[in-house]
Design an enzyme around this catalytic site. Structure first.
Site, short mmCIF file in Angstrom:
data_model
loop_
_atom_site.label_atom_id
_atom_site.label_comp_id
_atom_site.label_asym_id
_atom_site.label_seq_id
_atom_site.Cartn_x
_atom_site.Cartn_y
_atom_site.Cartn_z
CB SER A 149 -0.89 0.01 1.25
OG SER A 149 -1.57 1.24 1.37
CE1 TYR A 181 -4.16 -2.38 5.31
CE2 TYR A 181 -3.27 -0.18 4.89
CZ TYR A 181 -3.85 -1.35 4.44
OH TYR A 181 -4.10 -1.52 3.10
#
Ligand SMILES: NC(=O)c1ccc[n+]([C@@H]2O[C@H](COP(=O)([O-])OP(=O)(O)OC[C@H]3O[C@@H](n4cnc5c(N)ncnc54)[C@H](OP(=O)(O)O)[C@@H]3O)[C@@H](O)[C@H]2O)c1
Length: 264
Positions: A140, A154
């Site tokens: 990401s 995350y």
């Protein structure tokens, strides 16, 4: 030449489902992995009817410690050789660090780091032996910019995936295996429903968003071209570029302030 096969985790929705379509359109047979087997079956049937490929479904919860071993055993039992691997399954856990029960953190790290690494560890030797492998690890943009508070593990897990992929790409260069860490930014999928941030992110400008089919197509092209890290879209590349060259104090402040717009 015999047909190629790709195994895609998290293929029951979003970017993983889009990867199934992209690989099938290039003639790859599919092995689709996730928990929702009915959804996987629908993705498999669509790929078979549109592209004439063979599509297999393996229901698995990647939070289980034996998940990668069980998937590898299932491939052997079905006589399937995997030429390409897309480690895509992932999700965010809402709240600050002490809010979720420990079991939730443990499961997230298992899915987003341990299962990803272990599946690669188990499938890579055969790729090297056949001198052909394509591995996409879906990371990401969050792994490339300073992390704000909230959804604490995350960004850290995505940063891990990027560094790990870069290193592995160096190791297997020359063995016919390409490894790519794919770094999408905001992408339309079920991701923000899962993290409970749909209402919040729906106010973000449309130019920040990409669609899952475009992200997957670019990921396919990046791994075929041998790119070790690929950031999807000009907007995300600009954000990553600025984060890399501006003073850390400024980037951290912007990151902290803007996080209110998309974190819970
Ligand atoms: N959407 C974004 O804005 C965005 C941005 C950057 C990176 N990403 C990354 O892109 C990847 C795909 O996410 P997405 O946006 O496509 O979200 P999504 O639509 O929610 O898809 C997530 C996929 O992961 C699977 N999954 C989740 N937990 C699992 C588990 N325990 N075991 C097996 N499979 C599991 C889900 O399948 P089941 O529920 O059926 O198991 C689903 O197929 C993730 O790694 C995410 O971090 C997304």
């Amino acid at each position: 030449m015999s047909r190629r096969t790709v195994l895609i985790t998290g293929a029951s929705s979003g970017i993983g489902e889009a990867f199934a379509e992209v690989f099938a359109s290039h003639g790859f047979d599919l092995v689709l992995v996730a928990r929702r087997e009915e959804r996987l079956r629908a993705v498999a049937d669509a790929a078979t009817s549109r592209h004439g490929v063979v599509a297999h479904v393996i229901g698995a919860d990647l939070a289980g410690r034996d998940a990668a071993q069980r998937i590898s055993d299932e491939l052997t039992a079905r006589g399937l050789a995997v030429d390409a691997l897309v480690n895509n399954a992932g999700y965010g856990v809402p709240g600050t660090f002490l809010v979720p029960a420990w079991a939730q953190h443990e499961a997230q790290m298992q899915v987003m780091m341990v299962a990803l690494v272990e599946l690669t560890y188990r499938l890579l030797p055969a790729m090297i032996a056949r001198r052909y492998g394509r591995i996409i690890n879906v990371a990401s943009l969050a792994g490339l910019v300073p992390a704000p508070g909230g959804h604490t593990l995350y960004a850290a897990s995505k940063a891990f995936v990027i560094r790990y992929s870069e290193s592995l790409a160096h190791e297997v260069r020359g063995a016919g295996v390409n490894v790519t860490a794919l770094c999408p930014g905001f992408t339309l999928s079920e991701f923000h429903d899962r993290t409970g941030t749909r209402e919040r992110v729906s106010t973000l400008p449309s130019w920040l968003w990409m669609d899952a089919p475009t992200v997957a197509r670019q990921g396919y092209e990046a791994v075929m071209a041998g790119r070790s890290v690929y950031i999807n879209g000009l907007v995300n590349r600009t954000i990553a570029g600025l984060a890399g060259c501006l003073p850390n104090a400024i980037v951290s402040m912007v990151s902290r302030r803007s996080a209110r717009l998309y974190r819970k």
